[in-house]
Write a protein that holds these residues in place. Structure first.
Motif, PDB file in Angstrom:
ATOM      1  N   LYS A 221       0.705  -1.053  -0.045  1.00  0.00           N
ATOM      2  CA  LYS A 221      -0.065  -0.415  -0.564  1.00  0.00           C
ATOM      3  C   LYS A 221       0.898   1.327   0.508  1.00  0.00           C
ATOM      4  O   LYS A 221       2.113   1.628   0.973  1.00  0.00           O
ATOM      5  N   ARG A 222       0.539   2.381  -0.921  1.00  0.00           N
ATOM      6  CA  ARG A 222       1.604   3.601  -1.312  1.00  0.00           C
ATOM      7  C   ARG A 222       0.978   4.654   0.068  1.00  0.00           C
ATOM      8  O   ARG A 222      -0.558   4.746   0.032  1.00  0.00           O
ATOM      9  N   ILE A 223       1.641   4.087   1.230  1.00  0.00           N
ATOM     10  CA  ILE A 223       1.359   5.187   2.342  1.00  0.00           C
ATOM     11  C   ILE A 223       3.084   6.356   2.629  1.00  0.00           C
ATOM     12  O   ILE A 223       4.039   6.375   1.794  1.00  0.00           O
ATOM     13  N   LYS A 224       2.615   7.772   3.076  1.00  0.00           N
ATOM     14  CA  LYS A 224       3.148   8.922   2.768  1.00  0.00           C
ATOM     15  C   LYS A 224       3.418   8.104   5.603  1.00  0.00           C
ATOM     16  O   LYS A 224       2.598   8.087   5.975  1.00  0.00           O
ATOM     17  N   ILE A 225       5.168   8.292   5.821  1.00  0.00           N
ATOM     18  CA  ILE A 225       5.280   7.934   6.639  1.00  0.00           C
ATOM     19  C   ILE A 225       5.857   9.203   6.798  1.00  0.00           C
ATOM     20  O   ILE A 225       7.583   9.620   6.808  1.00  0.00           O
ATOM     21  N   GLY A 226       5.865  10.198   8.186  1.00  0.00           N
ATOM     22  CA  GLY A 226       6.532  10.509   8.593  1.00  0.00           C
ATOM     23  C   GLY A 226       7.596  10.707   9.799  1.00  0.00           C
ATOM     24  O   GLY A 226       7.735   9.311  10.038  1.00  0.00           O
ATOM     25  N   VAL A 227       8.530  11.090  10.241  1.00  0.00           N
ATOM     26  CA  VAL A 227       9.249  11.275  10.710  1.00  0.00           C
ATOM     27  C   VAL A 227       9.481  11.207  12.196  1.00  0.00           C
ATOM     28  O   VAL A 227      10.148  11.313  13.008  1.00  0.00           O
ATOM     29  N   GLY A 228       8.291  11.348  12.515  1.00  0.00           N
ATOM     30  CA  GLY A 228       7.996  11.701  14.277  1.00  0.00           C
ATOM     31  C   GLY A 228       8.377  12.806  14.678  1.00  0.00           C
ATOM     32  O   GLY A 228       9.194  13.923  14.279  1.00  0.00           O
ATOM     33  N   ILE A 229       7.369  13.575  15.479  1.00  0.00           N
ATOM     34  CA  ILE A 229       7.884  14.326  16.468  1.00  0.00           C
ATOM     35  C   ILE A 229       7.613  14.329  17.914  1.00  0.00           C
ATOM     36  O   ILE A 229       7.498  13.384  19.014  1.00  0.00           O
ATOM     37  N   HIS A 230       8.211  15.255  18.870  1.00  0.00           N
ATOM     38  CA  HIS A 230       8.729  15.194  19.766  1.00  0.00           C
ATOM     39  C   HIS A 230       7.643  16.305  20.772  1.00  0.00           C
ATOM     40  O   HIS A 230       6.365  16.644  20.097  1.00  0.00           O
ATOM     41  N   ASP A 231       6.471  14.931  21.716  1.00  0.00           N
ATOM     42  CA  ASP A 231       5.379  15.639  21.825  1.00  0.00           C
ATOM     43  C   ASP A 231       5.048  16.973  21.700  1.00  0.00           C
ATOM     44  O   ASP A 231       4.225  17.572  22.425  1.00  0.00           O
ATOM     45  N   SER A 232       5.941  17.491  23.334  1.00  0.00           N
ATOM     46  CA  SER A 232       5.729  19.284  23.597  1.00  0.00           C
ATOM     47  C   SER A 232       5.568  19.742  22.242  1.00  0.00           C
ATOM     48  O   SER A 232       4.777  20.484  22.702  1.00  0.00           O
ATOM     49  N   SER A 233       6.492  20.159  21.607  1.00  0.00           N
ATOM     50  CA  SER A 233       6.508  20.237  20.119  1.00  0.00           C
ATOM     51  C   SER A 233       5.256  20.350  19.178  1.00  0.00           C
ATOM     52  O   SER A 233       4.892  21.021  18.909  1.00  0.00           O
ATOM     53  N   SER A 234       4.963  19.115  19.222  1.00  0.00           N
ATOM     54  CA  SER A 234       3.959  18.465  18.665  1.00  0.00           C
ATOM     55  C   SER A 234       2.872  19.657  19.351  1.00  0.00           C
ATOM     56  O   SER A 234       1.745  19.850  18.562  1.00  0.00           O
ATOM     57  N   ALA A 235       1.812  19.053  20.283  1.00  0.00           N
ATOM     58  CA  ALA A 235       0.620  20.530  21.423  1.00  0.00           C
ATOM     59  C   ALA A 235       1.194  21.126  20.798  1.00  0.00           C
ATOM     60  O   ALA A 235      -0.004  22.107  20.938  1.00  0.00           O
ATOM     61  N   LEU A 236       1.899  21.730  20.803  1.00  0.00           N
ATOM     62  CA  LEU A 236       2.317  23.457  20.395  1.00  0.00           C
ATOM     63  C   LEU A 236       1.780  23.729  18.736  1.00  0.00           C
ATOM     64  O   LEU A 236       1.247  25.010  18.507  1.00  0.00           O
ATOM     65  N   LEU A 237       1.497  23.102  17.758  1.00  0.00           N
ATOM     66  CA  LEU A 237       1.551  22.781  16.187  1.00  0.00           C
ATOM     67  C   LEU A 237      -0.149  23.885  15.886  1.00  0.00           C
ATOM     68  O   LEU A 237       0.382  24.381  15.213  1.00  0.00           O
ATOM     69  N   PRO A 238      -1.184  22.930  16.686  1.00  0.00           N
ATOM     70  CA  PRO A 238      -2.117  23.467  16.161  1.00  0.00           C
ATOM     71  C   PRO A 238      -2.136  25.291  16.039  1.00  0.00           C
ATOM     72  O   PRO A 238      -2.743  25.714  15.333  1.00  0.00           O
ATOM     73  N   TYR A 239      -2.092  25.292  17.592  1.00  0.00           N
ATOM     74  CA  TYR A 239      -1.623  26.699  17.495  1.00  0.00           C
ATOM     75  C   TYR A 239      -0.606  27.920  16.698  1.00  0.00           C
ATOM     76  O   TYR A 239      -1.219  28.902  16.254  1.00  0.00           O
ATOM     77  N   VAL A 240       0.240  27.153  16.054  1.00  0.00           N
ATOM     78  CA  VAL A 240       1.434  28.235  15.319  1.00  0.00           C
ATOM     79  C   VAL A 240       0.348  28.267  13.857  1.00  0.00           C
ATOM     80  O   VAL A 240       0.508  29.420  13.603  1.00  0.00           O
ATOM     81  N   ARG A 241       0.181  26.743  13.777  1.00  0.00           N
ATOM     82  CA  ARG A 241      -0.513  27.378  12.652  1.00  0.00           C
ATOM     83  C   ARG A 241      -1.881  27.625  12.356  1.00  0.00           C
ATOM     84  O   ARG A 241      -2.119  27.957  11.034  1.00  0.00           O
ATOM     85  N   SER A 242      -2.807  27.349  13.664  1.00  0.00           N
ATOM     86  CA  SER A 242      -3.945  28.611  13.529  1.00  0.00           C
ATOM     87  C   SER A 242      -4.444  29.936  13.909  1.00  0.00           C
ATOM     88  O   SER A 242      -5.081  30.453  13.246  1.00  0.00           O
ATOM     89  N   ILE A 243      -3.406  30.578  14.493  1.00  0.00           N
ATOM     90  CA  ILE A 243      -3.294  31.665  15.337  1.00  0.00           C
ATOM     91  C   ILE A 243      -2.183  32.763  14.393  1.00  0.00           C
ATOM     92  O   ILE A 243      -1.016  32.088  14.236  1.00  0.00           O
ATOM     93  N   LYS A 244      -2.929  33.380  13.901  1.00  0.00           N
ATOM     94  CA  LYS A 244      -2.008  34.826  12.893  1.00  0.00           C
ATOM     95  C   LYS A 244      -0.896  35.115  13.459  1.00  0.00           C
ATOM     96  O   LYS A 244       0.223  35.994  13.127  1.00  0.00           O
ATOM     97  N   ARG A 245      -1.607  35.778  15.150  1.00  0.00           N
ATOM     98  CA  ARG A 245      -1.029  36.567  15.617  1.00  0.00           C
ATOM     99  C   ARG A 245       0.388  36.062  17.122  1.00  0.00           C
ATOM    100  O   ARG A 245      -0.067  34.745  17.608  1.00  0.00           O
ATOM    101  N   LYS A 246       1.170  36.788  17.524  1.00  0.00           N
ATOM    102  CA  LYS A 246       1.747  36.019  18.473  1.00  0.00           C
ATOM    103  C   LYS A 246       1.387  35.305  19.617  1.00  0.00           C
ATOM    104  O   LYS A 246       0.497  36.461  20.236  1.00  0.00           O
TER     105      LYS A 246
END
Length: 456
Positions: A221-246
């Protein structure tokens, strides 16, 4: 069939597996738990073999499920943990627990070579030197277990090892390398000079962006496989991606971690502050952070108050903020709690409770804890111009905590969010090509706005 992204979210206690649809809605989850095993010194450690078996079994079962079409897979795990592989890709050592103590003489020799300590901790964004710094584990292995060290072909942080299980490609990425490892020099934006002098860079695989993925056939099966991420940085990511201001994100729980991903000054200036630390974003940019043992101390003190006032163990959950009680406490405010797991110059030598009602003592407790939280948040903001504050985790639904923070930071816009998916959702977003809009947090994280109360 639903197109889904598969995520393994591996904590020290619970191992979780999620499937998210294209709108990041959870459509499937599975949890498990493994008893720890012991390393060669009898110290508890992760059962890596059981974990690997579970990963493959769960994923292969999902691939065979008729209702899901897995397009991608990624991995979020705790940090400060290396898996060491030999030239045949076989695991050489146990996954050494980052709480495992090491001989102080090793750290002393290390600092003689690469100190002074204050300068080293500043440039690497660490608050101490121990196995909590994964780089020190490599140094410890090199000089404490040289025969084992000589056999190491690659050392992979745990998220990248999970990716390696599926791809066979060894890689390093920013969030794991940048998480209090003592490997990274934040002033040079490269591995610290000691890494090169000890030739550790030779066993650290190619460093790539955390958004990197490998497209490959897995079980046909053709699958895209990520390299993994540290959990604290991962939890921050949805905020960084969706909030435009500091903004600053305060992630609360046993530890309350305040994260500033927009700092102009990531280097710790005050080395007396042992609770400052650095993380890294998925593109290598620094994240300044401060930590506070908030949830741990809260649990200790609330249990004492339950016993003192003879109330049920969940009584504290039902106490709401009372304006008059707060005003009364602050007329002649005194610090009354002696902390057990926190240090504070304002705390008394003994706890003194002058109240007859649990509610009054609880307001006193929360006021004192929030004052510590305020200091932690102000330290992470520093001189940066930040007007938005987001609170997630266990304290986001504590009425006193939220109302008091909203009052003390009344010049900022304070929002609370609620997502038990945290790092898992971040890992899914990291591997996705889709953009997040400003309504993402409201839609997926139960975003709430809060207005400060006014003291008349």
């Amino acid at each position: 069939m639903i197109d889904v992204t598969a995520i393994f979210d591996i904590g020290k206690t619970n191992k979780k597996f999620f499937l998210f649809d294209e709108d990041y809605k959870e459509v499937y989850k599975e949890y498990t738990h493994f008893d720890e095993i012991e390393d060669e010194d009898g110290f508890p450690t992760e059962n890596l073999e059981a974990l690997q078996t579970w990963l493959k079994t769960v994923f292969e079962n999902i691939l065979e499920a008729s209702e899901y079409n897995v397009k991608a897979i990624n991995f979020s795990t705790y940090g400060a943990s290396f898996v060491h592989l030999d030239e045949n890709g076989e695991v050489l050592t146990p996954l050494y627990n980052y709480t495992k103590p090491i001989d102080k003489s090793i750290i002393e020799v290390f600092l003689e070579k690469y100190g002074p300590k204050e300068d080293f901790l500043k440039t690497t964004g660490c608050f101490d030197l121990s196995l909590l710094n994964s780089g020190l584990q490599l140094y410890w292995l090199k000089y404490n277990k040289p025969e084992v060290f000589k056999k190491i072909k690659y050392s992979l942080h745990l998220p990248q090892y999970l990716s390696y299980i599926f791809t066979g490609i060894p890689l390093s990425e920013y969030t794991s390398v940048g998480c209090h490892t003592a490997l990274w020099d934040y002033t040079k934006k490269d591995y610290h000079k000691w890494v090169y002098k000890e030739e550790l860079h030779k066993i650290l695989p190619t460093l790539v962006s955390t958004e990197t993925s490998v497209n490959m056939n897995y079980n046909g099966k053709r699958i895209k496989i990520g390299v993994g991420i540290h959990d604290s940085s991962s939890a921050l990511l949805p905020y960084v991606r969706s909030i435009k201001r500091k903004f600053v994100l305060v992630s609360t729980g046993t530890w309350s971690i305040s994260l500033n991903p927009f700092t102009d000054n990531p280097i710790i200036e005050n080395m007396k502050d042992k609770d400052s630390i650095n993380y890294m974003r998925i593109n290598g940019k620094p994240v300044k952070a401060t930590r506070l043992f908030l949830g741990n101390e809260y649990k200790i003190q609330v249990n004492k108050l339950h016993k003192y006032f003879g109330v049920s163990e969940d009584y504290h959950r039902h106490v709401k903020f009372d304006y008059d009680t707060y005003v009364e406490i602050n007329k002649n405010f005194k610090h009354r709690f002696k902390w057990e797991s926190l240090k504070d110059i304002d705390m008394p030598s003994e706890t003194n409770i002058p109240y007859t009602k649990f509610e009054d003592a609880y307001h006193q407790l929360m006021t004192e804890l929030v004052l510590l939280q305020i200091r932690s948040i102000k330290d992470v903001i520093g001189n940066d111009s930040i007007k938005r504050l987001y609170i997630d985790g266990g304290f986001s639904d504590n009425d006193l905590y939220v109302k008091l923070l909203t009052y003390y930071f009344r010049n900022m816009k304070l929002r609370t969010t609620d997502s038990s998916l945290g790092s898992a959702l971040g890992a899914a977003i990291c591997i996705s090509d889709s953009k997040l809009n400003s309504k993402f947090l409201k839609k997926n994280y139960s975003l709430k706005k809060h207005v400060p109360f006014i003291i008349s």
